[in-house]
Design an enzyme around this catalytic site. Structure first.
Site, PDB file in Angstrom:
ATOM      1  CG  LEU A 208      -1.960  -1.148   1.213  1.00  0.00           C
ATOM      2  CD1 LEU A 208      -2.742  -1.179   2.523  1.00  0.00           C
ATOM      3  CD2 LEU A 208      -2.917  -1.008   0.042  1.00  0.00           C
ATOM      4  CG  HIS A 209       3.122   1.616  -2.610  1.00  0.00           C
ATOM      5  ND1 HIS A 209       2.030   1.049  -3.232  1.00  0.00           N
ATOM      6  CD2 HIS A 209       4.194   0.908  -3.040  1.00  0.00           C
ATOM      7  CE1 HIS A 209       2.421   0.059  -4.015  1.00  0.00           C
ATOM      8  NE2 HIS A 209       3.739  -0.051  -3.911  1.00  0.00           N
ATOM      9  CB  CYS A 210       3.263   5.055   3.344  1.00  0.00           C
ATOM     10  SG  CYS A 210       4.569   4.019   4.009  1.00  0.00           S
ATOM     11  CB  ALA A 211      -0.349   6.069  -0.535  1.00  0.00           C
TER      12      ALA A 211
END
Length: 252
Positions: A208-211
Site C-alpha cells: 500500500l506504499h504508505c498511501a
C-alpha cells in the site's frame, strides 16, 4: 476543480504531492498554485517523487512550502532532505534544543536557519546530498527527465504486452513520473514481489506504499500493487530483464 470545490473561507493551507508515489500521476501544480494564491492560503508541495527530474520554480508555481527528501530524486543519503519556506511564512518548531549561534540563551534563536535546526546536524548526510544535487545540476534536470521517461515508456510497453496486467495511472509518460504501479489478475502483489526478488534479484515495492487512500481511490485496496520505479541509471537491458522475468512468473 475538486480543490476549488473543497476550498472554504477559513482554508489556510493546500497540501498535495507533485507526483503520486503510487500511480506516478503528475499534478497540475501551476494551476492549483494560482487557485491557492487567489484564496490567500498557503501552498505546500511534496516533491518527493519529482525533485531532480521535474523542473520546479517555486516562484512561478506559487509554492510557499516545498518539502523534499534527499534519498530519492536528489541522489542523497537517507535521513536527509530540506523544507523550502517562502518569505512571509512563519512556522513554530515542534522540537527545540541546542541553541547554536545563541549558545548563551535559554531560548531557541528566532533567526534562520537556527530556528529550525535543533541539535547536531547530519553533516556527512548533508555532504552526500550536496554531491547528489551537484550531479543533477551538472547533468541537467531535463536530461534526467528524458532518460527516466524513456525507461518508463519501455516498462509501460512491456507491461501492456503481458496478459492479465493492469496498469494504474496515466497511460502516457508525459503525464506521469517514473513510478509505475500494476496488478496481475490471479496473483497477489506480495507474491510477485517475493518471486522477483528470490528468483531474479529484482527489487520492487509491493503493498500500500504508505498511501491507503490512494489505493482505495484506484481500487487496489487492501491488497495493494506492485510498484516499479526506473531511475536515471536504469538501462534498456534492465527493463528487458524485468519484463521477461515478470512474464515468466505470470504466464505459465
Amino acid at each position: 476543480e475538486r480543490i476549488a470545490a473543497a476550498m472554504r473561507p477559513a482554508t489556510r493551507l493546500v497540501a498535495l504531492a507533485h507526483c503520486s508515489n503510487v500511480t506516478g500521476t503528475i499534478q497540475p501544480v501551476a494551476q492549483i498554485g494560482a487557485l491557492v494564491k487567489e484564496s490567500g492560503a498557503f501552498f505546500l508541495v511534496d516533491a518527493a517523487q519529482s525533485a531532480g527530474s521535474l523542473a520546479i520554480d517555486v516562484g512561478t508555481l506559487g509554492i510557499h512550502l516545498l518539502a523534499v527528501p534527499g534519498h530519492k530524486g536528489l541522489f542523497g543519503p537517507q535521513g536527509t532532505g530540506f523544507l523550502y519556506m517562502a518569505e512571509g511564512v512563519e512556522l513554530t518548531p515542534l522540537i527545540v534544543g541546542g541553541t547554536g549561534g545563541a549558545s548563551g540563551s535559554l531560548e531557541q534563536p528566532e533567526g534562520l536557519p537556527d530556528r529550525f535546526e535543533s541539535g547536531t546536524l547530519n553533516t556527512p548526510g548533508i555532504a552526500g546530498l550536496k554531491a547528489g544535487v551537484e550531479f543533477i545540476l551538472a547533468t541537467g534536470v531535463d536530461a534526467i527527465r528524458e532518460k527516466e521517461a524513456r525507461s518508463t515508456t519501455l516498462v509501460l510497453a512491456g507491461l501492456r504486452d503481458i496478459p492479465g496486467v493492469t496498469i494504474h495511472g496515466p497511460s502516457e509518460h508525459a503525464e506521469r513520473g517514473a513510478v509505475i504501479s500494476f496488478t496481475v489478475a490471479g496473483h497477489d502483489a506480495a507474491e510477485i514481489g517475493f518471486m522477483l526478488d528470490r528468483d531474479h534479484d529484482i527489487s520492487v515495492r509491493v503493498g500500500l506504499h504508505c498511501a491507503v487512500s490512494a489505493h482505495k481511490t484506484i481500487g487496489s485496496y487492501p491488497a495493494g500493487t506492485v510498484r516499479v520505479s526506473p531511475g536515471y541509471f536504469t538501462t534498456d537491458e534492465d527493463v528487458s530483464v524485468f519484463v521477461q522475468a515478470l512474464r515468466a512468473l505470470v504466464v505459465r
